[in-house]
Design a protein around this motif. Sequence first.
Motif, short mmCIF file in Angstrom:
data_model
loop_
_atom_site.label_atom_id
_atom_site.label_comp_id
_atom_site.label_asym_id
_atom_site.label_seq_id
_atom_site.Cartn_x
_atom_site.Cartn_y
_atom_site.Cartn_z
N GLY A 1 41.15 29.76 29.89
CA GLY A 1 40.04 29.90 30.85
C GLY A 1 40.08 31.24 31.55
N ARG A 2 39.12 32.10 31.24
CA ARG A 2 39.12 33.42 31.85
C ARG A 2 38.73 33.35 33.33
NH1 ARG A 2 36.00 38.18 30.59
NH2 ARG A 2 36.46 38.55 32.78
N ILE A 3 39.20 34.31 34.11
CA ILE A 3 38.78 34.36 35.51
C ILE A 3 37.32 34.79 35.55
CG2 ILE A 3 41.09 34.87 36.42
CD1 ILE A 3 40.08 37.83 36.67
N PRO A 4 36.58 34.32 36.56
CA PRO A 4 35.18 34.77 36.63
C PRO A 4 35.11 36.26 36.94
CG PRO A 4 35.74 33.33 38.49
CD PRO A 4 36.96 33.41 37.64
N LYS A 5 34.10 36.93 36.36
CA LYS A 5 33.90 38.34 36.69
C LYS A 5 33.23 38.40 38.06
CE LYS A 5 33.24 40.04 32.01
NZ LYS A 5 32.36 40.69 31.05
N ARG A 6 33.67 39.27 38.92
CA ARG A 6 32.95 39.45 40.19
C ARG A 6 33.09 40.90 40.62
NH1 ARG A 6 36.30 36.85 44.98
NH2 ARG A 6 38.15 38.10 44.76
N PHE A 7 32.03 41.39 41.22
CA PHE A 7 32.01 42.80 41.59
C PHE A 7 32.62 42.98 42.97
CE2 PHE A 7 29.88 46.85 42.79
CZ PHE A 7 30.46 47.62 41.80
N ALA A 8 33.91 42.70 43.06
CA ALA A 8 34.62 42.83 44.34
C ALA A 8 36.10 42.87 44.04
CB ALA A 8 34.31 41.63 45.23
N ALA A 9 36.83 43.66 44.81
CA ALA A 9 38.27 43.74 44.60
C ALA A 9 38.95 42.55 45.25
CB ALA A 9 38.81 45.03 45.21
N SER A 10 40.14 42.25 44.76
CA SER A 10 40.94 41.16 45.31
C SER A 10 42.40 41.56 45.10
CB SER A 10 40.57 39.88 44.56
OG SER A 10 41.60 38.96 44.60
N PRO A 11 43.18 41.75 46.19
CA PRO A 11 44.53 42.29 46.01
C PRO A 11 45.42 41.39 45.16
CG PRO A 11 44.19 41.53 48.25
CD PRO A 11 42.87 41.42 47.57
N SER A 12 46.27 42.01 44.34
CA SER A 12 47.15 41.22 43.47
C SER A 12 48.26 40.57 44.29
CB SER A 12 47.77 42.13 42.41
OG SER A 12 46.75 42.69 41.63
N SER A 13 48.68 41.22 45.40
CA SER A 13 49.72 40.62 46.23
C SER A 13 49.06 40.04 47.47
CB SER A 13 50.72 41.68 46.66
OG SER A 13 51.03 42.51 45.58
N PRO A 14 49.12 38.71 47.65
CA PRO A 14 48.48 38.11 48.82
C PRO A 14 49.09 38.63 50.13
CG PRO A 14 49.39 36.44 47.31
CD PRO A 14 49.83 37.77 46.82
N ALA B 1 49.10 36.86 53.01
CA ALA B 1 49.66 35.75 53.80
C ALA B 1 51.18 35.74 53.69
CB ALA B 1 49.08 34.43 53.29
N GLY B 2 51.87 35.55 54.79
CA GLY B 2 53.33 35.43 54.80
C GLY B 2 54.04 36.75 54.57
N ARG B 3 53.35 37.88 54.84
CA ARG B 3 53.96 39.18 54.58
C ARG B 3 55.13 39.42 55.54
NH1 ARG B 3 49.17 40.13 57.20
NH2 ARG B 3 49.21 41.59 58.93
N VAL B 4 56.09 40.22 55.14
CA VAL B 4 57.31 40.44 55.92
C VAL B 4 57.07 41.46 57.04
CG1 VAL B 4 59.76 41.06 55.76
CG2 VAL B 4 58.63 39.93 53.84
N VAL B 5 56.42 42.57 56.71
CA VAL B 5 56.14 43.58 57.77
C VAL B 5 54.64 43.88 57.79
CG1 VAL B 5 58.35 44.75 57.95
CG2 VAL B 5 56.76 45.39 56.12
#
Length: 269
Positions: free
Chosen positions: A250-263, A265-269
Amino acid sequence: MNMNDAPALTADAGLTIAGKTYNSRLLVGSGKYKDLDETRLATEASGADIITVAIRRVNIGQDPNAPSLLDAVPPSRYTILPNTAGCYNAEDAVYTLQLARELLNGHKLVKLEVLGDEKTLFPNMPETLKAAETLVKDGFDVMVYCSDDPIQARMLEDIGVVAVMPLASLIGSGMGILNPWNLSLIIEQSKIPVLVDAGVGTASDAAIAMELGCDGVLMNTAIAGARDPLRMARAMKLAVEAGREAFLAGRIPKRFAASPSSPMAGRVV
Ligand SMILES: CC(=O)[C@@H](O)[C@H](O)COP(=O)(O)O
């Protein structure tokens, strides 16, 4: 989770046509090779289970004094799919497949192609429908080269053919898939296998056909006409397998918007 605990991937169930299941979803033609040895080696490299043969052009026993294609691709190993290449009307196509049935001891699985003209080799759909009807009534299991028109494909399915095979682009053109939207409409509505037939040029074309949800791909020129047919046969095998896996995943839907590969949430700094 330990790597050893990773769930096993379920294997692809294979391609079922007329009640028989084949491991490979790549079907190959037998024309345009330098000689029978190259035909044999490329067919092996493709991993194909089904090889199609132009009854009017290839010797499969009609001439006992000439080399037979069946020595290179024996029916004990491959399913031979007689086709009606070179037929321009229903009558010739039906006669050709009846002859094939005689030559191949009652073999029922056939590929119907009725061509419109020599310039485009486009299917003549009225004659194709007529021939399909006669052949189905006569007990054949008919796979059909057809236009990428969903209405015609549905008419063929209603007649009782076992697979529809819309062209990707003109036979031998290597232009790839010209109308993925029409193919998708056919795939969506069909209860029988849909295989792209004709026009594949390179491995990515085959992968795209499979990613769209085709059940298989049939090709000849892209392999036989490549600089290195054996290597291209292998590339096509891998492409069909990769495309099928991607479709199942199942391919991801194409969308004309960026989405970071590293979430974030829960970041250290
Ligand atoms: C309909 C037909 O004749 C095709 O099966 C052809 O044999 C393959 O087309 P390509 O040579 O374009 O792959």
